[in-house]
Motif scaffolding. Sequence first.
Motif, mmCIF file in Angstrom:
data_model
loop_
_atom_site.group_PDB
_atom_site.id
_atom_site.type_symbol
_atom_site.label_atom_id
_atom_site.label_comp_id
_atom_site.label_asym_id
_atom_site.label_seq_id
_atom_site.Cartn_x
_atom_site.Cartn_y
_atom_site.Cartn_z
ATOM 1 N N ALA A 419 0.827 -1.213 0.000
ATOM 2 C CA ALA A 419 0.000 0.000 0.000
ATOM 3 C C ALA A 419 0.858 1.258 0.000
ATOM 4 C CB ALA A 419 -0.926 -0.010 1.214
ATOM 5 N N ASP A 420 1.881 1.284 0.848
ATOM 6 C CA ASP A 420 2.733 2.468 0.947
ATOM 7 C C ASP A 420 3.524 2.694 -0.340
ATOM 8 O OD1 ASP A 420 1.749 2.815 3.477
ATOM 9 O OD2 ASP A 420 3.547 2.078 4.509
ATOM 10 N N ALA A 421 3.697 1.651 -1.124
ATOM 11 C CA ALA A 421 4.402 1.779 -2.408
ATOM 12 C C ALA A 421 3.481 2.255 -3.521
ATOM 13 C CB ALA A 421 5.029 0.441 -2.794
ATOM 14 N N GLY A 422 2.188 2.475 -3.206
ATOM 15 C CA GLY A 422 1.252 2.977 -4.200
ATOM 16 C C GLY A 422 0.688 1.910 -5.113
ATOM 17 N N LEU A 423 0.781 0.638 -4.701
ATOM 18 C CA LEU A 423 0.392 -0.465 -5.579
ATOM 19 C C LEU A 423 -0.995 -1.016 -5.299
ATOM 20 C CD1 LEU A 423 3.766 -2.439 -5.811
ATOM 21 C CD2 LEU A 423 2.817 -0.717 -7.363
ATOM 22 N N MET A 424 -1.733 -0.437 -4.355
ATOM 23 C CA MET A 424 -3.100 -0.901 -4.144
ATOM 24 C C MET A 424 -3.985 -0.501 -5.319
ATOM 25 S SD MET A 424 -3.230 -2.705 -1.460
ATOM 26 C CE MET A 424 -5.010 -2.876 -1.436
ATOM 27 N N ALA A 425 -3.777 0.703 -5.798
ATOM 28 C CA ALA A 425 -4.500 1.202 -6.975
ATOM 29 C C ALA A 425 -3.510 2.074 -7.751
ATOM 30 C CB ALA A 425 -5.749 1.969 -6.584
ATOM 31 N N PRO A 426 -2.573 1.463 -8.460
ATOM 32 C CA PRO A 426 -1.456 2.231 -9.042
ATOM 33 C C PRO A 426 -1.879 3.276 -10.065
ATOM 34 C CG PRO A 426 -1.477 -0.038 -9.847
ATOM 35 C CD PRO A 426 -2.442 0.021 -8.715
ATOM 36 N N HIS A 427 -3.095 3.155 -10.623
ATOM 37 C CA HIS A 427 -3.544 4.141 -11.604
ATOM 38 C C HIS A 427 -4.058 5.415 -10.936
ATOM 39 C CE1 HIS A 427 -6.959 1.735 -10.342
ATOM 40 N NE2 HIS A 427 -7.786 2.646 -10.789
ATOM 41 N N TRP A 428 -4.290 5.388 -9.629
ATOM 42 C CA TRP A 428 -4.716 6.596 -8.938
ATOM 43 C C TRP A 428 -3.553 7.588 -8.878
ATOM 44 C CZ3 TRP A 428 -7.589 4.209 -4.095
ATOM 45 C CH2 TRP A 428 -8.784 3.608 -4.537
ATOM 46 N N PRO A 429 -3.853 8.871 -8.735
ATOM 47 C CA PRO A 429 -2.763 9.857 -8.692
ATOM 48 C C PRO A 429 -1.992 9.754 -7.387
ATOM 49 C CG PRO A 429 -4.872 10.905 -8.247
ATOM 50 C CD PRO A 429 -5.185 9.502 -8.676
ATOM 51 N N PRO A 430 -0.714 10.163 -7.399
ATOM 52 C CA PRO A 430 0.040 10.204 -6.139
ATOM 53 C C PRO A 430 -0.629 11.179 -5.180
ATOM 54 C CG PRO A 430 1.493 10.424 -8.046
ATOM 55 C CD PRO A 430 0.086 10.561 -8.548
ATOM 56 N N PRO A 431 -0.535 10.979 -3.862
ATOM 57 C CA PRO A 431 0.235 9.918 -3.208
ATOM 58 C C PRO A 431 -0.535 8.613 -3.020
ATOM 59 C CG PRO A 431 -0.648 11.385 -1.565
ATOM 60 C CD PRO A 431 -1.080 11.947 -2.890
ATOM 61 N N TRP A 432 -1.764 8.551 -3.526
ATOM 62 C CA TRP A 432 -2.603 7.361 -3.276
ATOM 63 C C TRP A 432 -2.283 6.235 -4.257
ATOM 64 C CZ3 TRP A 432 -3.376 9.661 0.833
ATOM 65 C CH2 TRP A 432 -3.786 10.987 0.905
ATOM 66 N N GLY A 433 -1.685 6.580 -5.352
ATOM 67 C CA GLY A 433 -1.242 5.612 -6.345
ATOM 68 C C GLY A 433 0.010 6.132 -6.995
ATOM 69 N N LEU A 434 0.314 5.616 -8.170
ATOM 70 C CA LEU A 434 1.521 6.028 -8.880
ATOM 71 C C LEU A 434 1.207 6.863 -10.110
ATOM 72 C CD1 LEU A 434 3.474 2.632 -8.786
ATOM 73 C CD2 LEU A 434 3.722 4.582 -7.233
ATOM 74 N N GLY A 435 -0.088 7.111 -10.353
ATOM 75 C CA GLY A 435 -0.431 7.750 -11.618
ATOM 76 C C GLY A 435 -0.002 6.892 -12.792
ATOM 77 N N ALA A 436 -0.075 5.566 -12.613
ATOM 78 C CA ALA A 436 0.467 4.635 -13.604
ATOM 79 C C ALA A 436 -0.302 4.707 -14.914
ATOM 80 C CB ALA A 436 0.436 3.206 -13.056
ATOM 81 N N THR A 437 0.436 4.740 -15.994
ATOM 82 C CA THR A 437 -0.158 4.683 -17.326
ATOM 83 C C THR A 437 -0.692 3.277 -17.568
ATOM 84 O OG1 THR A 437 1.887 3.975 -18.383
ATOM 85 C CG2 THR A 437 1.539 6.364 -18.133
ATOM 86 N N PRO A 438 -1.529 3.080 -18.597
ATOM 87 C CA PRO A 438 -1.976 1.712 -18.913
ATOM 88 C C PRO A 438 -0.808 0.742 -19.103
ATOM 89 C CG PRO A 438 -3.338 3.286 -20.091
ATOM 90 C CD PRO A 438 -2.252 4.085 -19.427
#
Length: 746
Positions: A419-438
């Motif tokens: 969770a702290d690495a942003g991998l629970m929902a990686p497509h969400w924007p930081p800091p809750w995710g990584l803003g991961a592209t498809p």
Amino acid sequence: MKGGATVPIGLTPEQGQLQEAVGRFAARHAAVDQTRDSFEALAEGALPKWWNDLVSHGFHAVHLPDGVGGQGGSLLDAACVIESASAALLPGPLLPTVIAGAIVLSVDDMAAAKLLSELAAGATATVVLPESGDLSATATDGGWRVTGASGDVLGVRSAAVILAAARRDDGETLWFVLDPEVASASVEQRDGTDLTIDVGMLRLADHVVPEALVLNGIDDDAAWDITVALSACASAGTLQWAVDAVTEHLRTREQFGKPIGTFQALQHEAAMLLVNSELAAAAAWDAVRAVAEAPEQRQLAAAGAAIMAVAPAPELLLDALTMFGAIGFTWEHDVHLYWRRATSLAASMGPITGWSRRLGELSKTHVRDMTVKIGEAEADFRAGIAAVLDEALGLVNDKPSPLGDYDHLASGPQRTLIADAGLMAPHWPPPWGLGATPLQQLIIDDEFAKRPELVRPSLNIAEWVLPSIISSGSEVVQQQLIPPTQRGELLWCQLFSEPGAGSDLAALSTRAVKVDGGWRINGHKIWTSSAQYADYGALLARTDPDAPKHKGIGYFIIDMRADGVEIQPIKTADRDPHFNEVFLADVFVPDEMLLGGPTDGWSLAIATMAQERVAIGAYVNIDRAIALRRLAAQRGPDQDAVVRALGELDAYTNAIKALGVRETIRLLDGQSAGPASSIAKVATSIMLRRTFKATLELAGPLAMVERSEPAIVAPYLRLPAELIGGGTRQIQLNIIAQMIMGLPRK
């Protein structure tokens, strides 16, 4: 997506342009009225007058190499041509000609190169597949002697060259090239079901095949699989036409003073036609791309295309015909021409039981690989994800979820790291995710898949709610609720449905009245999953009773342990309380727990439900046919029936997965989201019903006890939760008909 609800087989912009070019060619050269005037000539094997123009455009040879005069494209490019040509009812032997070239591509010798050059130059062709008739070959000096007759073959009378298979004395297959004009060959004309292409039977009487015309290296199964894959594309084209034609008819045809597209029964039937059309296109696309994969993968995909695209098309075209009413049954209407084509293509594949049996047998030991191949892209990003997951493998979760023994809901050091690495929902924007592209999301999926012993944690219901908090909650509320939820320390429920409103959320009556510092809420919610365990709930309440019903609604975050919240479990058919009633009596909600403005609730709720439907559509990744797989491994008089049922269900499941893969590829290409999520929700609901129906019918006495091995009734009794959750199939069909197909509302 009004005016074009279907997603074509081609996913890239270039393939889209190719399909449009084929459509324009057909409109200029092969209007259906012109095709009707040529039925008799086509049946006799005459080529359409525009065949040379088609050759000059290279449509027939997009998949053939540059070195032989082709266009140097892929088999998927050819699939795009076939689908568009079929949607336009383009007559003539294009399909069998393309199939012949695709099969010969696997051979690397002079005879193959010569044949491919002839095809690229415009020669028409067809294929006599193994076991299609009784052609037999006996070795002679310098060649073979072939005698016998084929079955009925599409395009054999118009073929300038025939690729044929005969059974040799040693049981192997002899593949050879045949000039149908030689004296030892004759072709009997047959009255074809499809009026736009000739059908005939090839007869050979002591026909001598010199070694120079033998093609070594063609795999019988691969030849069939290629034929099925491209025929499935043609079937998908007929269904694409049907969806567009039915949609236009329902929009414009009036009865009782209004368009018939407002009638819910017709909306649902049209929406199901679209669902089945999209599944057919996905299965056909998957079969074409699998031609270059390992044999087992190719066979899985081809059998799936036969079951999902080719076999159902006649019945679906008949559904389309009935939606046109009596006018659809007339000779002058075009729908029967597509119906005929679909029927002929289905017949050319042989009995569908053979394909379902084949897929069922394969499914005992193999799974269709739906991985999107992304190579070594973003190596640094991948390395970072791999390092986090490798570290997570050394940790454990020590707190089980109160919802039950579900590893993906447990919490502890391992989940906290993820969770702290942003991998629970990686497509969400930081800091809750990584803003991961498809693409980055696919890399993360791939790295989790490489570590099957690492259970990927889930946000469960919070997956649908937290996006609204991210978009509309204050920074303080976000910090208060999101991190502990991602770590699994907070659980959520969704308080939307009410006894008097059901799926009509805008008709809710729960009231929120503004008071000093917040809101007082009174009302009654029902069908609330996990309310008895939840720390917080997302709640809709009416804030303005005088506003239009979609306007005066607020979206609140409520503490489920607040004064005035009373939870009463609802025991369901399996005797477990999966749902709850929640009574709200003067429950105080602070101002900061209202997301957005007092009347922004409807738009936030729609966004939440969209997230919910996507998540529910992903349930297809859970194998629901475990019991059938167990039964298929047991010998007995019903084993064949179980194997065939398993094949049919896996075909349906794989088509839904292929639908998701296609959507992923579209998103990777930067295209906007299509209708895949709503279609997948409906398709998943149907798949679940079919799975449990087949399991009950074939399990026999095992279903007499609630707890059995393998489990039959226990999971069946939990099925309604999945069928109802996220909106019933009927609600989803309304959405597809009105929002995707553009049919009029009442």
